[in-house]
Every structure is written in structure tokens, then in C-alpha cells.
Design an enzyme around this catalytic site. Structure first.
Site, PDB file in Angstrom:
ATOM      1  N   MET A  92       7.339  -1.463   5.226  1.00  0.00           N
ATOM      2  CA  MET A  92       6.184  -1.847   6.041  1.00  0.00           C
ATOM      3  C   MET A  92       6.270  -1.293   7.468  1.00  0.00           C
ATOM      4  SD  MET A  92       4.806  -3.272   3.598  1.00  0.00           S
ATOM      5  CE  MET A  92       3.356  -4.101   4.183  1.00  0.00           C
ATOM      6  N   HIS A 111       1.048   2.761  -2.504  1.00  0.00           N
ATOM      7  CA  HIS A 111       0.074   1.935  -1.788  1.00  0.00           C
ATOM      8  C   HIS A 111      -0.814   1.226  -2.815  1.00  0.00           C
ATOM      9  CE1 HIS A 111      -2.476   0.656   1.474  1.00  0.00           C
ATOM     10  NE2 HIS A 111      -3.514   0.977   0.719  1.00  0.00           N
TER      11      HIS A 111
HETATM   12  C1  GRF Z   1       3.564  -3.134  -2.790  1.00  0.00           C
HETATM   13  O1  GRF Z   1       2.312  -3.641  -3.174  1.00  0.00           O
HETATM   14  C2  GRF Z   1       3.432  -1.745  -2.222  1.00  0.00           C
HETATM   15  O2  GRF Z   1       2.376  -1.033  -2.765  1.00  0.00           O
HETATM   16  C3  GRF Z   1       3.126  -2.020  -0.770  1.00  0.00           C
HETATM   17  O3  GRF Z   1       3.910  -3.145  -0.451  1.00  0.00           O
HETATM   18  C4  GRF Z   1       4.140  -3.927  -1.620  1.00  0.00           C
HETATM   19  C5  GRF Z   1       5.618  -4.094  -1.716  1.00  0.00           C
HETATM   20  O4  GRF Z   1       6.021  -4.946  -2.736  1.00  0.00           O
HETATM   21  N1  GRF Z   1       3.388  -0.843   0.027  1.00  0.00           N
HETATM   22  P1  GRF Z   1       7.532  -4.972  -3.201  1.00  0.00           P
HETATM   23  O5  GRF Z   1       8.412  -5.250  -1.989  1.00  0.00           O
HETATM   24  O6  GRF Z   1       7.871  -3.663  -3.847  1.00  0.00           O
HETATM   25  O7  GRF Z   1       7.596  -6.121  -4.178  1.00  0.00           O
END
Ligand code: GRF
Length: 190
Positions: A92, A111
């Protein structure tokens, strides 16, 4: 292909990649480690579970970007591991120089929307609130513009009348967990 997984939270995408590796779907891939910018992320627990290094690396004081000094440390850490592909699996934080320069055309991101629609934060919520009859997920190369690089793969997910935001999100996440390992496998045989 030496792959580094970068993430910030839950880690379900990283887990999907590690499971794909366990199941023999990523024979030409070596997962060198999990690199996390949040010391409390559940993601970090995947390291001991899957027997790979997983560690927190300080990103600096900002919320959504690195400090330049810390971004250099991240870049050097990944360079020292001879990483061929950096996978942003729920990471993030925006990537800028020097990480982007050190790994030019070697960073991919997943994404949760049908890009170019709904880039940025909360792709699923944005899709839902716009009333779209479908959503999905996209894997793309990372460039200096958020969620804008060339697409490597995309999966569509229909929004059904019976869906709630939660069930719609679950279906999109399930699609992510198939798409991201598939794209990594494809890149590993190029
Ligand atoms: C996912 O939906 C990804 O697409 C977005 O952030 C979320 C992360 O989920 N960038 P995780 O940590 O892989 O469970």
C-alpha cells in the site's frame, strides 16, 4: 526467476503465490522473501509457515510513500538478493525512484478493479459504488503513475443481484489469487 514479495497487510495474495509454488505451479520461480512495510501485518506470519524469510523493513515516516533514504535501503536490499521480479502483493505504498530505477520493468502489481477503471485506493468499493455490473482485478507493470502500467492479465467478475459488497469483494479476491500466480508463472517462462 528470483521473486520478492512486497506487502503491507493481510497477505492473501502472497499466500496464493506461496501455495502455487508448493503445488508445483511455479517451478521456475524462487521466492526469495517477503518484505513488509508494516511491523504488525499478518503477512509476516507467512514466512515461518512457508519456510521463507519474511521481515519488516522501515519505509520511513510517511503513510503512502517511502522516504528517499529508506527507499534506497529497500532497493539495495532487493538488489543484494539478486531479485529478478518484484511483486507488489497488497503493497500500500507508491513506488518511485530509486526503487523504480533499480528494478526498471521488473515490478508488477495487482489491483482489484478492471483498470483503467477505478485506480487508486479501494478499487472494489469504487466499482461497487459506481453501480457497475462487473468488477475484477488487473495485474500490470508498475510505472511512476499509480495503477497505470501495461496490463499483464485481467479477470472479470460479474456483480450479481444477490451480491453484497462483501460477497462481491470475496469473488474479486478469489480471482486475484488465481490471476497473480498465473501471471508470475507466465513471466517465469519468457
Ligand atoms: C488486494 O485486493 C490487492 O489487489 C490490493 O490490496 C489487497 C491486498 O490484499 N492491492 P492481501 O494483503 O493480498 O490479502
Amino acid at each position: 526467476m528470483r521473486v520478492a514479495l512486497l506487502g503491507s497487510g493481510r497477505g492473501s495474495n502472497a499466500e496464493a503465490i506461496l501455495r502455487a509454488k508448493q503445488n508445483g505451479q511455479l517451478d521456475r520461480v524462487d521466492i526469495v522473501g517477503i518484505f513488509c512495510d508494516n511491523p504488525h501485518a499478518p503477512l509476516l506470519k507467512l514466512g515461518p509457515r512457508f519456510g521463507i524469510p519474511a521481515f519488516y523493513l522501515d519505509p520511513g515516516p510517511f503513510k503512502t510513500k517511502f522516504s528517499p533514504e529508506q527507499e534506497s535501503i529497500w532497493a539495495n536490499t532487493l538488489l543484494s538478493q539478486q531479485v529478478d521480479l518484484v511483486v507488489l502483493a497488497g503493497f500500500m505504498r507508491v513506488i518511485k525512484t530509486p526503487l523504480l530505477d533499480a528494478f526498471k520493468d521488473k515490478i508488477i502489481n495487482i489491483h482489484p478493479s478492471l483498470l483503467p477503471q477505478f485506480p487508486g485506493l479501494d478499487g472494489i468499493g469504487q466499482t461497487w459504488r459506481a453501480g457497475s455490473n462487473e468488477g475484477g482485478c488487473t495485474v500490470h507493470w508498475v510505472t511512476d503513475e499509480v495503477d497505470s502500467g501495461q496490463h499483464l492479465g485481467q479477470t472479470r467478475v460479474l456483480r450479481e443481484n444477490s451480491d453484497t459488497l462483501e460477497t462481491f469483494a470475496e469473488k474479486i479476491h478469489a480471482a486475484e489469487h488465481v490471476l497473480l500466480p498465473k501471471v508470475i508463472a507466465e513471466l517465469s517462462i519468457l
